[in-house]
Design a protein around this motif. Sequence first.
Motif, PDB file in Angstrom:
ATOM      1  N   GLY A  93       0.697  -1.278   0.050  1.00 44.20           N
ATOM      2  CA  GLY A  93      -0.015   0.035   0.106  1.00 44.20           C
ATOM      3  C   GLY A  93       0.737   1.142  -0.068  1.00 44.20           C
ATOM      4  O   GLY A  93       2.018   1.330   0.276  1.00 44.20           O
ATOM      5  N   LEU A  94       0.245   2.394  -0.166  1.00 42.49           N
ATOM      6  CA  LEU A  94       0.823   3.525  -0.347  1.00 42.49           C
ATOM      7  C   LEU A  94       1.491   3.934   0.900  1.00 42.49           C
ATOM      8  O   LEU A  94       2.647   4.513   0.884  1.00 42.49           O
ATOM      9  CB  LEU A  94      -0.172   4.704  -0.938  1.00 42.49           C
ATOM     10  N   GLU A  95       0.790   3.891   1.877  1.00 42.19           N
ATOM     11  CA  GLU A  95       1.421   4.256   3.203  1.00 42.19           C
ATOM     12  C   GLU A  95       2.715   3.622   3.562  1.00 42.19           C
ATOM     13  O   GLU A  95       3.789   4.249   3.956  1.00 42.19           O
ATOM     14  CB  GLU A  95       0.611   4.149   4.541  1.00 42.19           C
ATOM     15  N   VAL A 120       7.759  -4.503  -6.139  1.00 40.37           N
ATOM     16  CA  VAL A 120       7.197  -5.537  -7.065  1.00 40.37           C
ATOM     17  C   VAL A 120       5.675  -5.354  -7.109  1.00 40.37           C
ATOM     18  O   VAL A 120       5.033  -4.948  -6.251  1.00 40.37           O
ATOM     19  CB  VAL A 120       7.448  -6.829  -5.992  1.00 40.37           C
ATOM     20  N   THR A 121       5.392  -5.337  -8.421  1.00 40.57           N
ATOM     21  CA  THR A 121       4.004  -5.176  -8.825  1.00 40.57           C
ATOM     22  C   THR A 121       3.223  -6.635  -8.754  1.00 40.57           C
ATOM     23  O   THR A 121       2.803  -7.150  -7.603  1.00 40.57           O
ATOM     24  CB  THR A 121       3.827  -4.640 -10.300  1.00 40.57           C
ATOM     25  N   GLN A 122       3.140  -7.514  -9.931  1.00 34.15           N
ATOM     26  CA  GLN A 122       3.149  -8.730  -9.775  1.00 34.15           C
ATOM     27  C   GLN A 122       4.283  -9.667 -10.248  1.00 34.15           C
ATOM     28  O   GLN A 122       4.792  -9.328 -11.035  1.00 34.15           O
ATOM     29  CB  GLN A 122       1.819  -9.323 -10.623  1.00 34.15           C
ATOM     30  N   LEU A 123       4.599 -10.691  -9.567  1.00 40.80           N
ATOM     31  CA  LEU A 123       5.871 -11.516  -9.631  1.00 40.80           C
ATOM     32  C   LEU A 123       5.549 -12.209 -10.893  1.00 40.80           C
ATOM     33  O   LEU A 123       4.447 -12.364 -11.690  1.00 40.80           O
ATOM     34  CB  LEU A 123       5.827 -12.897  -8.734  1.00 40.80           C
ATOM     35  N   THR A 124       6.779 -12.231 -11.684  1.00 40.09           N
ATOM     36  CA  THR A 124       6.740 -12.732 -13.328  1.00 40.09           C
ATOM     37  C   THR A 124       6.281 -14.357 -12.985  1.00 40.09           C
ATOM     38  O   THR A 124       6.021 -14.757 -14.058  1.00 40.09           O
ATOM     39  CB  THR A 124       8.136 -12.793 -13.893  1.00 40.09           C
ATOM     40  N   ILE A 146      -0.266  -1.840 -13.536  1.00 35.98           N
ATOM     41  CA  ILE A 146      -0.245  -0.701 -13.915  1.00 35.98           C
ATOM     42  C   ILE A 146      -0.856   0.024 -12.579  1.00 35.98           C
ATOM     43  O   ILE A 146      -0.288   1.128 -12.367  1.00 35.98           O
ATOM     44  CB  ILE A 146      -1.002  -0.115 -14.959  1.00 35.98           C
ATOM     45  N   ASN A 147      -1.953  -0.472 -11.840  1.00 39.97           N
ATOM     46  CA  ASN A 147      -2.497   0.247 -10.781  1.00 39.97           C
ATOM     47  C   ASN A 147      -1.280   0.290  -9.816  1.00 39.97           C
ATOM     48  O   ASN A 147      -1.017   1.412  -9.054  1.00 39.97           O
ATOM     49  CB  ASN A 147      -3.495  -0.501 -10.385  1.00 39.97           C
ATOM     50  N   TYR A 148      -0.780  -0.859  -9.630  1.00 40.34           N
ATOM     51  CA  TYR A 148       0.494  -0.980  -8.505  1.00 40.34           C
ATOM     52  C   TYR A 148       1.535   0.096  -8.875  1.00 40.34           C
ATOM     53  O   TYR A 148       2.147   0.919  -8.195  1.00 40.34           O
ATOM     54  CB  TYR A 148       1.147  -2.269  -8.603  1.00 40.34           C
ATOM     55  N   VAL A 160       9.494   0.072 -10.421  1.00 36.75           N
ATOM     56  CA  VAL A 160       9.029  -1.272 -10.350  1.00 36.75           C
ATOM     57  C   VAL A 160       9.715  -2.106 -10.846  1.00 36.75           C
ATOM     58  O   VAL A 160      10.441  -2.274 -11.621  1.00 36.75           O
ATOM     59  CB  VAL A 160       7.644  -1.148 -10.663  1.00 36.75           C
ATOM     60  N   VAL A 161       9.491  -3.452 -10.017  1.00 39.88           N
ATOM     61  CA  VAL A 161       9.932  -4.840 -10.658  1.00 39.88           C
ATOM     62  C   VAL A 161       8.595  -5.207 -11.598  1.00 39.88           C
ATOM     63  O   VAL A 161       7.601  -5.330 -11.065  1.00 39.88           O
ATOM     64  CB  VAL A 161      10.316  -5.650  -9.918  1.00 39.88           C
ATOM     65  N   CYS A 162       8.610  -5.490 -12.712  1.00 37.22           N
ATOM     66  CA  CYS A 162       7.790  -5.834 -13.584  1.00 37.22           C
ATOM     67  C   CYS A 162       8.158  -6.909 -14.638  1.00 37.22           C
ATOM     68  O   CYS A 162       9.473  -7.024 -14.993  1.00 37.22           O
ATOM     69  CB  CYS A 162       6.794  -4.718 -14.152  1.00 37.22           C
ATOM     70  N   SER A 163       7.377  -7.522 -15.478  1.00 36.95           N
ATOM     71  CA  SER A 163       7.539  -8.292 -16.537  1.00 36.95           C
ATOM     72  C   SER A 163       7.800  -7.196 -17.740  1.00 36.95           C
ATOM     73  O   SER A 163       7.393  -6.083 -17.743  1.00 36.95           O
ATOM     74  CB  SER A 163       6.375  -9.040 -16.934  1.00 36.95           C
TER      75      SER A 163
END
Length: 242
Positions: A93-95, A120-124, A146-148, A160-163
């Motif tokens: 979360g943001l906080e 990390v957004t969603q793990l690959t 994208i929301n994360y 971020v970590v992302c695919s």
Amino acid sequence: MQENRPVIALDFPEFSDVKDFLEKFDPQEKLYIKLGMELFYTAGPQVVYYVKSLGHSVFLDLKLHDIPNTVESSMRVLARLGVDMVNVHAAGGLEMMSAARRGLEMGTPAGRTRPLLIAVTQLTSTSEEIMHNDQKIMTTLEESVINYAQKTNEAGLDGVVCSAHEVEKIKAATHEDFICLTPGIRPKGAAVGDQKRVMTPSQARAIGSDYIVVGRPITQAADPVNAYHSIKIEWAQSTKNS
């Protein structure tokens, strides 16, 4: 701000494995090393101090996810280790993410640069089916990522970590300098392993990834040094958005 060195994931169980691996390389060659949970839980800060003493950069991949106060306090400690990059789970979360940045800023010794902080957004390893069934997040995988990423940017983190598949849309939803670090990178013909969403180094470069993380194709290669240099050449010499 593309980094021309691939980040090597040293997902080893023992400190001795790290020493054996790094001794294969010319001491003059400065690497970017990812140290993860298994190794840090085994060896603790000493493995970070060792890798930094050799002049290498360190991404300490611990993926903190806890209440904001605990994450802030933990980041104050991690900042003193001299690492170059750390991360949290955006799902905190943001906080929590804002607290992580405060902790890093407070803990970074005077005269040093604050470590980069990414989420990390969603793990690959997560597919859309897994996200729906296990997390009960009923948007598309892309919408979740994208929301994360937008929340991560709002919290003041560096990226971020992302695919690699999501890089272009993440940068469009945030800004061009927002770091996209992409694991799940495999040279053409390499085994995919447990990764669900993968790309080659040249594909990741072309699509706009700033950092790539490569583990087993280097660490388990018959000749890790040659494998590293082949991937480094492909990554560094590819043209963005070609």
